[in-house]
Each structure stands twice: as structure tokens, then as C-alpha cells.
Design a protein around this motif. Structure first.
Motif: not given
Length: 476
Positions: A261-268, A325-330, A373-382, A387-388
């Protein structure tokens, strides 16, 4: 992300400042914070939780004009290796989820930089005062403790909330002078270790195939009655400092990948054509690129103090296009790495200036503590990646327009004059593209016939209009 950090050093910048005011209006940049945001910032009190780490003698190393100090460090030897204590301003301890500041930062996304001043992400009462890691003040922080072996490789990671107190505030040039002065006393030993660890981490970076770009700063300098554009090479300590931030971002990405779970900075990876174009530019700029050498090999031999090398570095930023940015929780996503870092990487070290860092740090704190992970974070990850990325596009547009304005203002008195240049971009027909002047540090549109990418050309300045923020050249 690389930025052309411009500084107005001209003795009379009135005309340019008027141009920047128009630019802000044209791009609809945020101005003053709404009253409810300022009121919330004034009455905000931090949630001081976690350990007392005020006994650690932290120091900060930043640009001289910075007041929004996100990071403070203390470096020490640990057996044959090292311990890095890296305190990051704990913005989440000040910002109430769903509150006025939270809502405003979702609109602003990141601090925007212009030569006449910044457009901050957070109200200055927080970002430049109460939440900033200013010396002599107790501050809530996200404290990373990173252990390295003798070769600079990461061996252990811990992150927790703590109260910290910085002891010293240095700018990059002060820090460089102290490091260059010779054997350190006890007070300056962490600075000597910054050089030692920074060099080790640069070697580790080269070995894994990563690349850091020492982007020169673009300055407007007045000499007599004329304005000129110059590149200022960053001091070495700036790169060593960046290695500590990169180390922390990679450690954060490891935690997120472990937890799924999290959000990464990605670049192909850059397409082969982009590397070939850069190789041609290197030849035209007389930058040595031996047969068999990789892009990383070339970058690590670059001297940003040389004008042709500085121009090459600016062109190298094109390989960073496509970062997101790539968000994921599974589980870890398919695209999880950052090509320039050559590893998984996350933004966690600049929460006063970048929105995503507040959320990413909270994920890491939860993983280490074994908490949800707090709900205020998980709810906005997708939605955070979009946004970024929208914020990044606006920041790039601001940068591009500001550079165009500066170049037009500096070149205004020189319409009709000729310059030596290099073709650094070309359309499919080969009759229009972009040229990089050898002097001053300017890139602009160009049209002509028989153009070849990377070729040297002689050009004549036909237009330099600050009002339109436009510069044009034609064949001499």
C-alpha cells in the motif's frame, strides 16, 4: 523533479517584475490565502506525540533564502558504517484532515517558484514559521533512522514521530566552505560525514544505474547597462544533500512495497530514440560520450560549471518526461520503479512544499508501527496521482513561461544580432525546431532549411518580446 531555479540578481528588475505580475494573472496562479485558511493556520497547534529527540544536534542545509525548512539531519559513525537521522517536518501534525488548510493544499498541490517570489503550498505562518525546522525551536517531526554499512548500502530502516530541535542553519555555500576548510572539529563532523556518505551513495547510485542531474541555476545578472543570463553550477554539497533525500525516498518505497500500500514516484525507461537524440546533442556541444559508455557514465563525468556541459544537462531533463505517481493498496503495481533512480522511490522529504509527501509519510509510519493506514489517507490515495500530475503540469508551465519572459527581457536590446547555437530539437520536416545558444543560456524557436539535429548554426535574433514572452531566431 528538476527545476530551472532562477534568481533575480539584476540591479533594476522593475520591468521583469511587472512581467511576472502579468504572468501570474495570465496563468491564474493563487494569490493570497483565503481568510479561513489563514485563521486556521494562526490557531493551529501541533499534536506533539512520539519520542523526545531534542537531544540530537540536528542541522539544516538549504538555499540561503529558504524559510520553509522541511529537513534536518544528524550523521554519525556506527561501527564500520553510519547512522543517518533525518527529521522531516511533520505537516500532518498541524493540518486537520477535511479542514480549511487541507482543502486549500489539495488545490495548490505544490509550491510554485518564480524569480520574483514563490506561491506557497501552505500559509507562511506554518511553512515558514511554526512547522518549519528553524534552529532553536522544538518541532514535531517524522524521524527517519537509516543505518548504512561501510559501503553506503542501507541495512536498517526505522521511522517514528518525534520532537526535534535543530541547532544550526546553513546554506549550501556555507556548508561547502566548512567542508572544504579541512579536518572538522566535533561540531562540524556531521558535515564531513555528509561528504563521506554522499560520495558513497553516489557510487552506489552509479552501480545500480541511477542518474542524478546537477542542474545549474539560471541567473539574471546585470553588468553595466545590460542584462545577461548565466548558469550557476550547484556546489557539490547540494548533490550530497540530495543523496540523503533519495536514500530516504527509497527506504520509504521499500516499506510501501512490503506492505502493498502506498504511492510511488515512477518513471518508465526512456525510448531508444531519446537517447540517440541526446547523443547527437552531446557531439554538437562537444561533450565527450565514448563508444560503449552509458548515459549514466556520461552524466557522472559532467562539470556543470562548463557552459557546454550546463547546456547538455538542461537537454538531459527531457529523459525525465513521463514521470508520474502510482498509488496502490493491493500489492505492488506493474510500473513501480523510477528509471532515473533505478529503483523504487517515493516522495516523503518535502511535505511543506509538496502535497503527496504528507500522505506517503503517514503510510510509512503506519507500516512500521503495525497500524492500519488512516482512512483520511486511504480514501485519497486513488485520486492523488491525478492531483499531483496536474500540479506538476502547472509547475512546468509556470517554469516555462517564466524562462521565456526572462529570456525575452534579457535579449530585448539585442534584436538583429547574431549568435552561435546548436539545434537541440527538430520537427519531422526538418525545417523548424529549437536552438540552444552557446552564450547566453537561452533556448528558443528557430526555423530554416536543411537543419540537422545536433548541428552547429549561426542565428540572428528576430524577435524578443517580453509582453508575449516570446523569442524567435532565423538563419544568420
Amino acid at each position: 523533479m528538476p527545476r530551472r531555479n532562477m534568481h533575480l540578481n539584476a540591479a533594476d528588475g522593475a520591468r521583469l517584475r511587472a512581467g511576472f505580475a502579468a504572468l501570474r494573472a495570465d496563468l491564474g496562479l493563487p494569490d493570497a490565502f483565503p481568510p479561513e485558511v489563514l485563521a486556521e493556520a494562526e490557531r493551529a497547534t501541533p499534536r506533539l506525540t512520539g519520542d523526545d529527540a531534542t537531544g540530537i544536534p540536528f542541522l539544516t542545509v538549504d538555499p540561503a533564502e529558504s524559510m520553509d525548512l522541511d529537513q534536518a539531519m544528524h550523521l554519525e559513525r556506527r561501527g564500520d558504517g553510519y547512522r543517518v537521522n533525518y527529521a522531516i517536518a511533520d505537516v500532518a501534525s498541524w493540518v486537520v484532515p477535511g479542514g480549511a488548510i487541507d482543502a486549500e493544499t489539495m488545490k495548490r498541490v505544490e509550491t510554485l517558484y518564480l524569480p520574483d517570489g514563490r506561491v506557497p503550498l501552505h500559509p507562511p505562518a506554518l511553512s515558514e514559521n511554526a512547522a518549519s525546522l528553524l534552529p532553536g525551536q522544538d518541532r514535531p517531526a517524522v524521524l527517519w533512522t537509516l543505518d548504512l554499512d561501510a559501503g553506503g548500502e542501507l541495512t536498517a530502516t526505522d521511522v517514528r514521530r518525534a520532537t526535534v530541535r535543530s541547532r544550526r542553519r546553513l546554506d549550501y555555500f556555507e556548508a561547502q566552505r566548512l567542508i572544504d576548510a579541512g579536518p572538522p572539529d566535533r561540531t562540524d563532523e556531521p558535515l564531513a560525514l555528509l561528504r563521506e556518505i554522499g560520495l558513497l551513495r553516489e557510487r552506489v547510485e552509479r552501480e545500480r544505474g541511477g542518474v542524478s542531474l546537477p542542474i545549474p541555476e539560471q541567473e539574471i545578472v546585470q553588468r553595466g547597462d545590460t542584462w545577461e543570463l548565466d548558469f550557476r553550477a550547484p556546489p557539490a554539497v547540494e548533490g550530497w544533500n540530495a543523496q540523503i533525500s533519495l536514500l530516504t525516498g527509497m527506504a520509504a518505497a521499500d516499506l510501501m512495497a512490503y506492505a502493498g500500500v502506498g504511492i510511488l514516484r515512477t518513471l518508465p525507461d526512456a525510448p531508444p530514440g531519446a537517447l540517440e537524440q541526446l547523443r547527437r546533442v552531446a557531439r554538437a556541444l562537444e561533450v565527450d560520450w565514448p563508444d560503449g559508455a552509458t548515459y549514466g557514465d556520461v552524466i557522472h563525468r559532467i562539470d556543470p560549471g562548463l557552459p557546454n556541459h550546463a547546456a547538455f544537462l538542461q537537454e538531459s531533463t527531457g529523459l525525465l518526461r513521463g514521470a508520474g505517481y502510482t498509488a496502490f493498496d493491493a500489492g505492488v503495481p506493474e510500473l513501480a520503479t523510477h528509471a532515473a533512480v533505478a529503483d523504487e522511490y517515493a516522495h516523503v522529504t518535502a511535505p511543506l512544499r509538496r502535497l503527496v509527501d504528507r500522505f506517503a509519510a503517514e503510510v510509512c509510519l503506519s507500516v512500521i508501527a503495525g497500524d492500519d493506514v488512516p482512512d483520511w489517507v486511504l480514501g485519497r490515495l486513488p485520486d492523488l496521482p491525478k492531483t499531483m500530475e496536474a500540479g506538476d503540469r502547472r509547475a512546468h508551465e509556470v517554469e516555462r513561461e517564466a524562462v521565456d519572459l526572462v529570456e525575452a527581457a534579457v535579449l530585448g536590446p539585442h534584436v538583429g544580432e547574431e549568435f552561435d547555437a546548436v539545434v537541440v530539437d527538430l520537427n519531422d520536416k526538418g525545417d523548424a525546431g529549437t536552438v540552444q545558444l552557446r552564450e547566453p543560456a537561452v533556448r528558443a524557436k528557430f526555423s530554416g532549411t536543411g537543419l540537422k539535429l545536433g548541428s552547429a548554426v549561426r542565428v540572428r535574433l528576430t524577435e524578443a518580446d517580453p509582453a508575449k514572452r516570446r523569442v524567435r531566431f532565423a538563419p544568420a
